[in-house]
Every structure is written in C-alpha cells, then in structure tokens.
Design a protein around this motif. Structure first.
Motif, PDB file in Angstrom:
ATOM      1  N   PHE A 167     117.905  19.315  -4.408  1.00 47.19           N
ATOM      2  CA  PHE A 167     116.795  18.600  -3.776  1.00 47.19           C
ATOM      3  C   PHE A 167     115.428  18.967  -4.343  1.00 47.19           C
ATOM      4  CE2 PHE A 167     120.091  18.391  -0.430  1.00 47.19           C
ATOM      5  CZ  PHE A 167     120.206  17.009  -0.382  1.00 47.19           C
ATOM      6  N   MET A 168     115.303  20.151  -4.956  1.00 39.34           N
ATOM      7  CA  MET A 168     114.018  20.512  -5.570  1.00 39.34           C
ATOM      8  C   MET A 168     113.658  19.540  -6.685  1.00 39.34           C
ATOM      9  SD  MET A 168     112.432  22.835  -3.981  1.00 39.34           S
ATOM     10  CE  MET A 168     111.120  23.047  -5.148  1.00 39.34           C
ATOM     11  N   LEU A 169     114.644  18.855  -7.218  1.00 35.58           N
ATOM     12  CA  LEU A 169     114.374  17.828  -8.223  1.00 35.58           C
ATOM     13  C   LEU A 169     113.484  16.730  -7.634  1.00 35.58           C
ATOM     14  CD1 LEU A 169     114.909  16.771 -11.077  1.00 35.58           C
ATOM     15  CD2 LEU A 169     116.967  15.655 -10.180  1.00 35.58           C
ATOM     16  N   LEU A 170     113.630  16.465  -6.340  1.00 26.72           N
ATOM     17  CA  LEU A 170     112.784  15.463  -5.679  1.00 26.72           C
ATOM     18  C   LEU A 170     111.314  15.882  -5.698  1.00 26.72           C
ATOM     19  CD1 LEU A 170     115.037  14.585  -2.613  1.00 26.72           C
ATOM     20  CD2 LEU A 170     114.783  13.308  -4.761  1.00 26.72           C
ATOM     21  N   ALA A 171     111.048  17.165  -5.501  1.00 26.60           N
ATOM     22  CA  ALA A 171     109.668  17.660  -5.536  1.00 26.60           C
ATOM     23  C   ALA A 171     109.087  17.518  -6.939  1.00 26.60           C
ATOM     24  CB  ALA A 171     109.617  19.117  -5.076  1.00 26.60           C
ATOM     25  N   VAL A 172     109.902  17.819  -7.949  1.00 25.94           N
ATOM     26  CA  VAL A 172     109.452  17.691  -9.336  1.00 25.94           C
ATOM     27  C   VAL A 172     109.184  16.229  -9.670  1.00 25.94           C
ATOM     28  CG1 VAL A 172     110.101  18.067 -11.752  1.00 25.94           C
ATOM     29  CG2 VAL A 172     110.658  19.789 -10.024  1.00 25.94           C
ATOM     30  N   ILE A 173     110.058  15.350  -9.227  1.00 24.06           N
ATOM     31  CA  ILE A 173     109.872  13.913  -9.458  1.00 24.06           C
ATOM     32  C   ILE A 173     108.626  13.412  -8.738  1.00 24.06           C
ATOM     33  CG2 ILE A 173     110.845  11.639  -8.972  1.00 24.06           C
ATOM     34  CD1 ILE A 173     113.624  12.881  -9.544  1.00 24.06           C
ATOM     35  N   ALA A 174     108.407  13.863  -7.502  1.00 21.17           N
ATOM     36  CA  ALA A 174     107.211  13.449  -6.756  1.00 21.17           C
ATOM     37  C   ALA A 174     105.947  13.857  -7.499  1.00 21.17           C
ATOM     38  CB  ALA A 174     107.226  14.057  -5.348  1.00 21.17           C
ATOM     39  N   TYR A 175     105.943  15.086  -8.034  1.00 20.13           N
ATOM     40  CA  TYR A 175     104.796  15.540  -8.816  1.00 20.13           C
ATOM     41  C   TYR A 175     104.640  14.673 -10.058  1.00 20.13           C
ATOM     42  CZ  TYR A 175     101.603  18.463 -11.457  1.00 20.13           C
ATOM     43  OH  TYR A 175     100.519  18.916 -12.160  1.00 20.13           O
ATOM     44  N   GLY A 176     105.730  14.458 -10.769  1.00 19.01           N
ATOM     45  CA  GLY A 176     105.676  13.688 -12.014  1.00 19.01           C
ATOM     46  C   GLY A 176     105.182  12.273 -11.807  1.00 19.01           C
ATOM     47  N   VAL A 177     105.680  11.623 -10.767  1.00 10.95           N
ATOM     48  CA  VAL A 177     105.258  10.242 -10.497  1.00 10.95           C
ATOM     49  C   VAL A 177     103.798  10.200 -10.079  1.00 10.95           C
ATOM     50  CG1 VAL A 177     105.568   8.309  -8.892  1.00 10.95           C
ATOM     51  CG2 VAL A 177     107.561   9.386  -9.946  1.00 10.95           C
ATOM     52  N   THR A 178     103.418  11.105  -9.188  1.00  6.01           N
ATOM     53  CA  THR A 178     102.055  11.085  -8.655  1.00  6.01           C
ATOM     54  C   THR A 178     101.017  11.468  -9.697  1.00  6.01           C
ATOM     55  OG1 THR A 178     102.925  11.676  -6.483  1.00  6.01           O
ATOM     56  CG2 THR A 178     100.568  11.976  -6.818  1.00  6.01           C
ATOM     57  N   VAL A 179     101.241  12.570 -10.375  1.00  7.02           N
ATOM     58  CA  VAL A 179     100.219  13.125 -11.256  1.00  7.02           C
ATOM     59  C   VAL A 179     100.352  12.620 -12.690  1.00  7.02           C
ATOM     60  CG1 VAL A 179      99.268  15.274 -12.169  1.00  7.02           C
ATOM     61  CG2 VAL A 179      99.991  15.153  -9.795  1.00  7.02           C
ATOM     62  N   ALA A 180     101.548  12.739 -13.246  1.00  8.57           N
ATOM     63  CA  ALA A 180     101.713  12.397 -14.657  1.00  8.57           C
ATOM     64  C   ALA A 180     101.802  10.889 -14.886  1.00  8.57           C
ATOM     65  CB  ALA A 180     102.944  13.096 -15.221  1.00  8.57           C
ATOM     66  N   ALA A 181     102.600  10.193 -14.073  1.00  7.30           N
ATOM     67  CA  ALA A 181     102.799   8.752 -14.303  1.00  7.30           C
ATOM     68  C   ALA A 181     101.639   7.919 -13.767  1.00  7.30           C
ATOM     69  CB  ALA A 181     104.119   8.302 -13.676  1.00  7.30           C
TER      70      ALA A 181
END
Length: 132
Positions: A7-21
């Motif tokens: 589930f920590m992958l969800l936190a990484v994805i949330a960061y990636g979508v919000t900040v990087a993408a």
C-alpha cells in the motif's frame, strides 16, 4: 490480492501524480482556517501527502500482522517499493524533496515493521517439545 499489495506504493503514486505529473507545488495552501486561539491552521500539499502516507503506513502495519504466506510476498514487494523510492529520490527530478524523503522513510518503516512483526509472530507460534 490485496493481502500482498504494498500500500505504500499508493503514497508514492499520490506524490508522483500531484507533484511530478501535475506540477502542484508542495507549499501550495489547501486550507486556511482561523482557530479560536487566533492562530491560523494552514494545510499545504506537502502536509496532506504526509498525512495520507501516515494513514497508508498504518494499514501496511496492520497488514503485516497477518501470518499468512502472502505476507512474505508483501514484505518483498514492500522492500522493492523502498528501494525504488531511494532510486527515485536520487535520480528523478521533482522527487528530491524533504516530503519524499519522509515518504521513503515511511516505506523503510513498513519494511522493518513487516519483517519484525512476522518474526515475532513466528516466534510466538513456535512450540518446542511436547507440552502434554
């Protein structure tokens, strides 16, 4: 399937979508509420991502208490998420922030807690000798 999903992958994805993408700045204010003390409570994107990550970490640790064989796969995938976070932090622009370091540390806590809880559970479940 949900038992071995890290589930920590969800936190990484949330960061990636919000900040990087999407390019949302970590310092962007999402909420500004005046408190009775006269202090303004300000919630930023960074703080929201960390709050979400903390909740995700809670569910990961709860998932680690399972003594099923799928937990071994979960621990391995959690280790992959942690290693990926370290590499992403080092090599991908937009991820070299304090917020992402904390998310990476949460992934490390997930790995350590998962293995530790599994070891303690296995030790508790072991019986030595004949207890009759």
């Amino acid at each position: 399937m949900a038992r071995f999903f890290p589930f920590m992958l969800l936190a990484v994805i949330a960061y990636g979508v919000t900040v990087a993408a999407l390019g949302v700045p970590l310092s962007r204010e999402l909420l500004n509420i005046g408190l009775p003390s006269g202090t303004a409570f300000v919630l930023t994107v960074s703080e929201l991502l960390l709050a979400i990550s903390t909740v995700v970490l809670f569910f990961e640790i709860m998932n680690a208490t399972s003594a099923k064989s799928s937990s071994i796969l979960n621990h391995g995938l959690s280790m992959v998420v942690f290693i990926a976070c370290g590499l992403i932090f080092l090599f991908i622009p937009g991820f070299g922030t304090g917020t992402f370091v904390i998310i990476t540390l949460m992934a490390l806590v997930d790995v350590i807690a998962g293995y530790s809880i599994s070891i303690l559970t296995a030790r508790r479940d072991m019986t030595f000798g004949n207890n009759e």
